[in-house]
Design a protein around this motif. Structure first.
Motif, PDB file in Angstrom:
ATOM      1  N   ASN A 119      96.097  83.839  37.486  1.00 12.73           N
ATOM      2  CA  ASN A 119      94.832  83.585  37.018  1.00 12.73           C
ATOM      3  C   ASN A 119      94.352  84.760  36.234  1.00 12.73           C
ATOM      4  OD1 ASN A 119      94.924  85.324  39.124  1.00 12.73           O
ATOM      5  ND2 ASN A 119      92.882  84.743  39.891  1.00 12.73           N
ATOM      6  N   TYR A 134      92.418  78.235  35.441  1.00 18.86           N
ATOM      7  CA  TYR A 134      91.255  77.612  36.074  1.00 18.86           C
ATOM      8  C   TYR A 134      91.064  75.832  36.054  1.00 18.86           C
ATOM      9  CZ  TYR A 134      86.270  77.219  37.501  1.00 18.86           C
ATOM     10  OH  TYR A 134      85.226  76.818  38.241  1.00 18.86           O
ATOM     11  N   GLU A 157      85.713  81.105  43.588  1.00 19.21           N
ATOM     12  CA  GLU A 157      85.722  81.283  42.068  1.00 19.21           C
ATOM     13  C   GLU A 157      84.311  81.162  41.717  1.00 19.21           C
ATOM     14  OE1 GLU A 157      87.750  82.500  39.835  1.00 19.21           O
ATOM     15  OE2 GLU A 157      88.836  83.086  41.707  1.00 19.21           O
TER      16      GLU A 157
END
Length: 239
Positions: A119, A134, A157
C-alpha cells in the motif's frame, strides 16, 4: 524421500532464516545472492500449486498471526491497523506475483493482504503505479468473505485520510471539502453495515469536530484554537 507439505514449508522458512543470518551480520551482498539462488531453485523445483500453498501460509502467518517477526522488524514496523513488511527482494517478487494472481480470482483474504504489504509508493514491481491496491481493499470490503480485519483496515484508511488532510491545520487543508465529505460518508456507511470498535468511532467523531472547527474558522475568521476548545477537542492529536 518426498517432503510433505508441512516439511516443505518448514524447510522454506529455515532457508529464509539463513538470509537474515547473513543480513544481520552485515553481509548484505551475500544475503541477496543467497536469497536469489534459493528463490530461483524454489520456483524451478516446487510445483506451482505447492508454491502457492507455501506463500499463502507465509502471508497468513505474517499478516494474520503476527509471526515471522524478522519480516516485520527489519525495515518494517507494526503501527495501528497497518503491518509493514520487509521482505527480501526476490521473495517479495514471488509474493507479489502470487497475490496479484489471487486477487484476479477475487480470493480472500489475499485481497486484503496485497494492500497490507503493497500500500506504499515503494513497490519495486509496480514502478508506474498502475496497480491500485486501495481499490482492491475496497473490493475486499464488499466481498462475501470480508472479515473483521478487512473492515478495521478499510475504516482505518478513512481515518488516515482525514488525519492527512488536517496535517497543516489551521493554515490550510490538504484534501478538498468534497473529499472530506465523501470520506466521512464512507466511514458512516461502514459503521451502519459492520461492527466498528469504539476506538475507531471515537477517532471519526474527533475528526468530524476538527474539520467543523476548521471550516468555521475559514468561513468566519474565528480563532481556530478557541473553536477547538469550545468543541472540547485538542489539536494536534495523533491516532
Amino acid at each position: 524421500m518426498e517432503l510433505t507439505q508441512n516439511n516443505r514449508y518448514k524447510k522454506f522458512t529455515i532457508e529464509i532464516e539463513k538470509y537474515f543470518e547473513y543480513y544481520n551480520k552485515g553481509l548484505k551482498k551475500q544475503a541477496n545472492i543467497y536469497i536469489k539462488s534459493f528463490v530461483n531453485d524454489f520456483e524451478k523445483s516446487v510445483p506451482k500449486s505447492e508454491r502457492d500453498e507455501i506463500l499463502y501460509r507465509l502471508c497468513r502467518e505474517m499478516l494474520d498471526e503476527e509471526k515471522h517477526e524478522k519480516f516485520l522488524r527489519n525495515g518494517g514496523n507494526k503501527c495501528g491497523y497497518h503491518i509493514s513488511c520487509h521482505l527480501p527482494h526476490e521473495l517479495n517478487r514471488i509474493v507479489w506475483d502470487y497475490l496479484k494472481r489471487q486477487c484476479e480470482l477475487e480470493k480472500m483474504p489475499q485481497m486484503r493482504w496485497i494492500f497490507q504489504i503493497y500500500n506504499t509508493h515503494h513497490n519495486p514491481f509496480d514502478t508506474k503505479a498502475e496497480y491500485n491496491t486501495y481499490k482492491i481493499l475496497q473490493k475486499a470490503y464488499k466481498h462475501k468473505e470480508c472479515d473483521q480485519k478487512t473492515v478495521d483496515l478499510y475504516f482505518y484508511e478513512q481515518i488516515q485520510w482525514l488525519e492527512w488532510g488536517a496535517h497543516h491545520f489551521p493554515e490550510g487543508c490538504i484534501i478538498t471539502k468534497e473529499s472530506y465529505e465523501a470520506t466521512v460518508k464512507t466511514a458512516k456507511k461502514i459503521i451502519a453495515e459492520k461492527y466498528v470498535c469504539s476506538y475507531l468511532k471515537e477517532a471519526l467523531d474527533y475528526f468530524i469536530k476538527l474539520y467543523d472547527c476548521f471550516y468555521k474558522y475559514t468561513d468566519s475568521g474565528e480563532d481556530f484554537y478557541k473553536l477547538c476548545d469550545k468543541a472540547n477537542i485538542s489539536f494536534p492529536t495523533y491516532y
